[in-house]
Design an enzyme around this catalytic site. Structure first.
Site, PDB file in Angstrom:
ATOM      1  N   LEU A  53     -31.773   5.845   1.573  1.00 25.56           N
ATOM      2  CA  LEU A  53     -33.217   5.723   1.790  1.00 25.56           C
ATOM      3  C   LEU A  53     -33.782   4.441   1.186  1.00 25.56           C
ATOM      4  O   LEU A  53     -34.982   4.190   1.280  1.00 25.56           O
ATOM      5  CB  LEU A  53     -33.946   6.948   1.233  1.00 25.56           C
ATOM      6  CG  LEU A  53     -33.756   7.338  -0.237  1.00 25.56           C
ATOM      7  CD1 LEU A  53     -34.561   6.487  -1.182  1.00 25.56           C
ATOM      8  CD2 LEU A  53     -34.112   8.803  -0.433  1.00 25.56           C
ATOM      9  N   GLY A  74     -33.521  11.154  -3.789  1.00 28.35           N
ATOM     10  CA  GLY A  74     -33.569  10.486  -5.078  1.00 28.35           C
ATOM     11  C   GLY A  74     -32.791  11.258  -6.120  1.00 28.35           C
ATOM     12  O   GLY A  74     -32.293  12.362  -5.872  1.00 28.35           O
ATOM     13  N   SER A  76     -32.234  13.683  -9.047  1.00 29.71           N
ATOM     14  CA  SER A  76     -32.961  14.895  -9.423  1.00 29.71           C
ATOM     15  C   SER A  76     -32.870  15.208 -10.906  1.00 29.71           C
ATOM     16  O   SER A  76     -33.436  16.204 -11.362  1.00 29.71           O
ATOM     17  CB  SER A  76     -32.420  16.088  -8.619  1.00 29.71           C
ATOM     18  OG  SER A  76     -31.048  16.300  -8.898  1.00 29.71           O
ATOM     19  N   SER A 112     -42.867  16.539  -9.509  1.00 29.61           N
ATOM     20  CA  SER A 112     -42.187  17.425 -10.456  1.00 29.61           C
ATOM     21  C   SER A 112     -43.083  17.750 -11.639  1.00 29.61           C
ATOM     22  O   SER A 112     -44.000  16.988 -11.978  1.00 29.61           O
ATOM     23  CB  SER A 112     -40.911  16.737 -10.960  1.00 29.61           C
ATOM     24  OG  SER A 112     -40.348  17.420 -12.060  1.00 29.61           O
ATOM     25  N   ASN A 113     -42.788  18.856 -12.284  1.00 29.86           N
ATOM     26  CA  ASN A 113     -43.455  19.187 -13.548  1.00 29.86           C
ATOM     27  C   ASN A 113     -43.206  18.107 -14.595  1.00 29.86           C
ATOM     28  O   ASN A 113     -43.985  17.957 -15.532  1.00 29.86           O
ATOM     29  CB  ASN A 113     -43.005  20.556 -14.047  1.00 29.86           C
ATOM     30  CG  ASN A 113     -41.537  20.636 -14.411  1.00 29.86           C
ATOM     31  OD1 ASN A 113     -41.151  20.479 -15.572  1.00 29.86           O
ATOM     32  ND2 ASN A 113     -40.686  20.884 -13.431  1.00 29.86           N
ATOM     33  N   TYR A 138     -37.169   9.768 -15.262  1.00 33.87           N
ATOM     34  CA  TYR A 138     -37.311  10.587 -14.054  1.00 33.87           C
ATOM     35  C   TYR A 138     -38.773  10.998 -13.865  1.00 33.87           C
ATOM     36  O   TYR A 138     -39.316  10.903 -12.758  1.00 33.87           O
ATOM     37  CB  TYR A 138     -36.411  11.819 -14.175  1.00 33.87           C
ATOM     38  CG  TYR A 138     -36.620  12.857 -13.105  1.00 33.87           C
ATOM     39  CD1 TYR A 138     -36.009  12.730 -11.858  1.00 33.87           C
ATOM     40  CD2 TYR A 138     -37.410  13.979 -13.342  1.00 33.87           C
ATOM     41  CE1 TYR A 138     -36.200  13.688 -10.873  1.00 33.87           C
ATOM     42  CE2 TYR A 138     -37.593  14.940 -12.370  1.00 33.87           C
ATOM     43  CZ  TYR A 138     -36.993  14.798 -11.137  1.00 33.87           C
ATOM     44  OH  TYR A 138     -37.190  15.755 -10.168  1.00 33.87           O
ATOM     45  N   SER A 167     -39.520  24.849 -10.725  1.00 32.04           N
ATOM     46  CA  SER A 167     -38.065  25.048 -10.798  1.00 32.04           C
ATOM     47  C   SER A 167     -37.649  25.793  -9.538  1.00 32.04           C
ATOM     48  O   SER A 167     -37.829  27.013  -9.457  1.00 32.04           O
ATOM     49  CB  SER A 167     -37.694  25.868 -12.037  1.00 32.04           C
ATOM     50  OG  SER A 167     -38.298  25.340 -13.205  1.00 32.04           O
TER      51      SER A 167
END
Length: 274
Positions: A53, A74, A76, A112-113, A138, A167
């Site tokens: 990508l 990407g 993780s 993401s959290n 990240y 999650s």
């Protein structure tokens, strides 16, 4: 119904969950990953693209004739700054710019959290638009992803929804996930809501299930039309019997990002050799 959807990172855990759950009559799933993907099964309406990508020409071709993009691709987990910068940040720019050039009007971004990992749980319910407090490189990449999405929504009029996923696993793996769990089925429900809501503009929403122990806002997700059906409480007896309650002084109990806020995830120090 969205006719052709490009899913980046389709070989990953969440991409695999969505492959079967987003299948629908009249819909084509274009599945892209640098890793090898399983071939289309009989009757499965998918297009397989094995590619990176981070290459603009590749992504322009992949976004051609696409109605929407779900960008999961990407790293993780935490990685070195160079890897995070090249794949997660530059890669997201490539995906969005290729989508713009191809005339794609809607993009769903997997945030993401960990974009807000250093927010303390004692502050109460985690709102949909918490100010970024990333816990790792990240996490920084997820903040950048949200910022790029905002830019492309405002400057180019694209509809961009960033999902701050808690999650997403088949079932909660530990006590912390009893609050942050997003079931695979609810993940698909949330993506369907993101694909079908009229003219959302730019949104940031939490990607979690209707967990009894949850403390993440579902207001913005429900405003999109998302109605979660699953609850981690189903697994609570099993998880608590195995692990017990969280130590209130632990990183997992104190911060949104859990253990990622602790010293084991200090990648800069590791890279510097100290």
């Amino acid at each position: 119904m969205t006719a052709r959807i490009l899913i980046t990172g389709a070989a990953g855990r969440v991409g695999t969950f969505l492959r079967s759950r987003l299948a629908a009559e009249g819909r084509v799933l274009r599945l892209l990953d640098i890793a090898e993907l399983p071939a289309a099964a009989e009757g499965e309406n998918v297009e397989i693209v094995q590619a990176t990508l981070t290459d603009m020409a590749t992504m322009e071709a992949a976004t051609r004739d696409v109605d929407a993009v779900i960008h999961l691709g990407g790293y993780s987990l935490e990685e070195s700054w160079d890897k995070i910068l090249h794949v997660n940040i530059d890669g997201t720019h490539t995906v969005l710019e290729a989508a713009r050039r191809s005339g794609v009007r809607r993009v769903v971004l997997a945030s993401s959290n960990h974009a807000v990992g250093y927010v303390e749980r004692a502050n109460g319910t985690a709102g949909d638009y918490l100010f970024p407090r990333p816990d790792t490189y990240y996490g920084v990449s997820k903040v950048a992803k949200e910022a790029l999405g905002s830019l492309y929504a405002d400057r180019y009029g694209m509809d961009v929804i960033a999902l701050r996923i808690g999650s997403c696993f088949e079932k909660p793996l530990d006590v912390r996930m009893l609050a942050s769990w997003l079931s695979p089925d609810d993940c698909a429900r949330l993506c369907e809501a993101c694909l079908s809501v009229p003219s959302p503009g730019f949104r940031v929403v939490w990607g979690v299930s209707a967990n009894k122990r949850g403390w993440f806002s579902l207001d913005e997700a429900r405003a999109l039309g998302y109605e979660p059906q699953d609850d981690s409480e189903t697994y609570a007896p099993e998880v608590l019997a195995r692990d017990g309650e969280l130590d209130p002084s632990s990183y997992a109990a104190k911060y949104v990002g859990g253990a990622w806020c602790g010293p084991d995830f200090d990648t800069a120090a590791k890279e510097a050799g100290r």
